[in-house]
Enzyme design. Structure first.
Site, PDB file in Angstrom:
ATOM      1  N   ASN A  54      37.126   0.796 -29.791  1.00 56.01           N
ATOM      2  CA  ASN A  54      37.562   1.941 -29.402  1.00 56.01           C
ATOM      3  C   ASN A  54      36.632   2.744 -28.649  1.00 56.01           C
ATOM      4  O   ASN A  54      35.610   2.215 -28.156  1.00 56.01           O
ATOM      5  CB  ASN A  54      38.056   2.793 -30.904  1.00 56.01           C
ATOM      6  CG  ASN A  54      36.951   3.122 -31.676  1.00 56.01           C
ATOM      7  OD1 ASN A  54      35.955   3.802 -31.477  1.00 56.01           O
ATOM      8  ND2 ASN A  54      36.905   2.641 -32.765  1.00 56.01           N
ATOM      9  N   LYS A 101      35.547 -19.979 -27.322  1.00 56.84           N
ATOM     10  CA  LYS A 101      36.428 -18.772 -26.276  1.00 56.84           C
ATOM     11  C   LYS A 101      37.917 -19.461 -26.305  1.00 56.84           C
ATOM     12  O   LYS A 101      37.786 -20.205 -25.924  1.00 56.84           O
ATOM     13  CB  LYS A 101      35.575 -18.745 -25.032  1.00 56.84           C
ATOM     14  CG  LYS A 101      36.167 -17.856 -24.081  1.00 56.84           C
ATOM     15  CD  LYS A 101      35.709 -17.645 -22.706  1.00 56.84           C
ATOM     16  CE  LYS A 101      36.372 -16.784 -21.891  1.00 56.84           C
ATOM     17  NZ  LYS A 101      36.085 -17.058 -20.546  1.00 56.84           N
ATOM     18  N   ASP A 160      37.785   0.833 -46.244  1.00 56.37           N
ATOM     19  CA  ASP A 160      37.605   2.088 -45.926  1.00 56.37           C
ATOM     20  C   ASP A 160      36.342   2.677 -46.459  1.00 56.37           C
ATOM     21  O   ASP A 160      35.888   2.774 -47.727  1.00 56.37           O
ATOM     22  CB  ASP A 160      38.883   3.091 -46.513  1.00 56.37           C
ATOM     23  CG  ASP A 160      38.828   4.405 -45.873  1.00 56.37           C
ATOM     24  OD1 ASP A 160      37.707   4.930 -45.739  1.00 56.37           O
ATOM     25  OD2 ASP A 160      39.596   4.902 -45.562  1.00 56.37           O
TER      26      ASP A 160
HETATM   27  O1  C5P Z   1      41.716   7.033 -41.967  1.00 56.30           O
HETATM   28  P1  C5P Z   1      40.810   7.540 -40.867  1.00 56.30           P
HETATM   29  O2  C5P Z   1      40.471   6.419 -39.897  1.00 56.30           O
HETATM   30  O3  C5P Z   1      41.693   8.529 -39.931  1.00 56.30           O
HETATM   31  O4  C5P Z   1      39.664   8.316 -41.243  1.00 56.30           O
HETATM   32  C1  C5P Z   1      38.588   8.993 -40.975  1.00 56.30           C
HETATM   33  C2  C5P Z   1      37.425   9.038 -41.586  1.00 56.30           C
HETATM   34  O5  C5P Z   1      37.296   7.713 -42.561  1.00 56.30           O
HETATM   35  C3  C5P Z   1      36.130   9.159 -40.693  1.00 56.30           C
HETATM   36  O6  C5P Z   1      35.109  10.003 -41.651  1.00 56.30           O
HETATM   37  C4  C5P Z   1      35.732   7.645 -40.630  1.00 56.30           C
HETATM   38  O7  C5P Z   1      34.513   7.636 -40.402  1.00 56.30           O
HETATM   39  C5  C5P Z   1      35.899   7.202 -42.181  1.00 56.30           C
HETATM   40  N1  C5P Z   1      36.640   5.658 -42.186  1.00 56.30           N
HETATM   41  C6  C5P Z   1      35.757   4.688 -42.627  1.00 56.30           C
HETATM   42  N2  C5P Z   1      36.039   3.510 -42.780  1.00 56.30           N
HETATM   43  C7  C5P Z   1      37.473   2.921 -42.321  1.00 56.30           C
HETATM   44  C8  C5P Z   1      38.088   4.003 -41.461  1.00 56.30           C
HETATM   45  C9  C5P Z   1      37.777   5.136 -41.584  1.00 56.30           C
HETATM   46  O8  C5P Z   1      34.640   5.405 -43.195  1.00 56.30           O
HETATM   47  N3  C5P Z   1      37.810   1.950 -42.415  1.00 56.30           N
END
Ligand code: C5P
Length: 428
Positions: free
Chosen positions: A220, A298, A317
């Site tokens: 991203n 590849k 997460d």
């Molecule tokens: O759910 P979302 O991506 O919007 O959440 C954003 C927050 O969660 C940010 O603090 C990001 O660093 C954290 N995040 C994370 N692991 C993920 C997705 C998001 O720590 N897989």
């Protein structure tokens, strides 16, 4: 919370040693010195030969009421090693304006004039405020010298963009006296008072890259700038900071330990390896999915022109995992949320769902706040206060505001003491 670093609480009897090198903007240092003098700060100065082409020692000492030195061998008390003493008696050394030559000579450890000898002998924090022609500033030689100084712990105040004295436009202008004052004053206060010393902090920053095959990935647009600014601010206020970073193009902030990685799963392991900690800030833009079946070779275009079929699995997460950790939850967990619509509503829901103590939400997809920008426009949320809009600000200011909130929280909940040491103990 009252701003911890206002000029009114700037303790008296502090000394800033100003090193003024050659540049048209040298005259603006007079105003800077006048402002610090008003605060009761003692401001001796060193003028290089070049600086004396623009301002005189007399004008500086008339304003500062303090001695001005120019020559390595004419200090009255050279038998006391005057150039060493000048550094020992200062709380902070500020090179302003710092010419390309001054920067190069400092980077190379020269000591053939008073300014360079003092810098080589310095045992105090140094702030460098470059100002020069934009071509000189962007020249690889200057940039490498600046990177060297920064690596060695010298704080660099980046020059502003705009028209410079020679009529050219670009980055190279000395920032306003007001901006310089603000940054230098903060560092001056932090020379004696580091409210987060004794605290261990962890910051995630940047994007994650999820491999498709050995040459391709999904990622991203996160630049990492906000997370790096937060790591830098936490370290400046005395915290022991580990920055767990996805791929970025920015240098590691001073006094910060950086762990580099690419994928979300590696980021989670790095975070877990760095627990326990007191403060955890999750700024990283973590990819929500990873490729389930990463190809070892590849991927090739196919004869029938059909694109490859890629399947995804959900990434862990990281924020939620750590915020709900049964044994090693940090005392303070801060999340970020990038939202395209209904920002406050979605952010409030995310704050609760992920178990954060604080959350910073910003809108993405509108003109002012694109990824990679030096500014951000954010809301600050906690579970039990109304959300605050902090407005459109440089990311380093948002980082400072967040660190003030961290200190406020710790003061309230953990009896942080302002002698610089926290009274709670880190778990083993
Ligand atoms: O759910 P979302 O991506 O919007 O959440 C954003 C927050 O969660 C940010 O603090 C990001 O660093 C954290 N995040 C994370 N692991 C993920 C997705 C998001 O720590 N897989």
């Amino acid at each position: 919370m009252a701003n911890v670093f206002t000029s009114t609480d700037n303790p008296q009897h502090k000394t800033i040693l100003f090193i003024i090198s050659g540049g048209v903007s040298a005259y603006r240092v007079l105003d800077l010195i006048r402002t610090f003098k008003k605060d009761g700060v003692y401001c001796p100065a060193i003028l290089t030969k070049g600086a004396q082409e623009f301002i005189t020692p007399l004008s500086v000492s008339a304003l500062s009421g303090a001695p001005v030195y120019t020559d390595l061998f004419s200090l009255k008390d050279e038998q006391e090693m005057g150039h060493i003493r000048l550094s020992r008696e200062a709380d902070l050394i500020v090179i302003v304006p710092a010419s390309a030559d001054m920067i190069a000579r400092t980077a190379h450890g020269m000591a053939d004039d008073l300014a360079s000898a003092v810098l080589l002998a310095a045992d105090k924090p140094v702030i460098c405020c470059p100002a020069m022609n934009p071509q000189m500033w962007t020249n690889a030689a200057t940039q490498e010298n600046i990177a060297t100084l920064s690596r060695r712990g010298i704080d660099i105040i980046q020059p502003d963009h705009g028209e410079v004295a020679c009529g050219e436009t670009g980055q190279g202008r000395l920032p306003s006296v007001e901006a310089l004052y603000k940054t230098i004053n903060k560092s001056l206060n932090l020379t004696q008072h580091k409210p987060l010393s004794g605290y261990k902090a962890l910051v995630t920053a940047g994007p994650t890259y999820e491999k498709i095959d050995p040459v391709r990935f999904i990622g991203n647009r996160s630049s990492g700038k906000q997370g790096y600014a937060i790591a830098a601010a936490l370290a400046q206020y005395g915290a022991d900071v580990t920055l767990v970073s996805g791929p970025t193009a920015i240098p590691c902030p001073q006094n910060v330990k950086r762990v580099d990685l690419e994928s979300a799963t590696d980021m989670l392991s790095a975070v877990e390896q760095n627990l326990p900690c007191d403060i955890a800030v999750f700024t990283a833009a973590v990819c929500d999915w990873r490729v389930s079946d990463v190809s070892e070779k590849k991927l090739k275009k196919r004869d029938d022109h059909t694109p490859p079929h890629i399947t995804f699995s959900e990434n862990p997460d990281i924020l939620k995992t750590i915020a709900t950790h049964k044994t090693k939850r940090p005392r303070l967990v801060i999340g970020f949320a990038a939202e395209t619509d209904n920002i406050q509503e979605h952010a409030q829901e995310k704050l609760i769902r992920k178990g954060c103590d604080m959350l910073i939400a910003n809108q993405v997809g509108h003109d002012k706040c694109t990824f990679g920008n030096d500014h951000n426009d954010v809301y600050f949320l906690t579970p039990d206060t109304d959300s605050e809009n902090w407005g459109y600000k440089p990311k380093h200011e948002i980082a400072d505001m967040l660190v003030c909130k961290v200190i406020e929280h710790l003061e309230k909940h953990e009896a942080i003491n302002h002698t610089g040491a926290n009274i709670t103990k880190l778990e083993a």
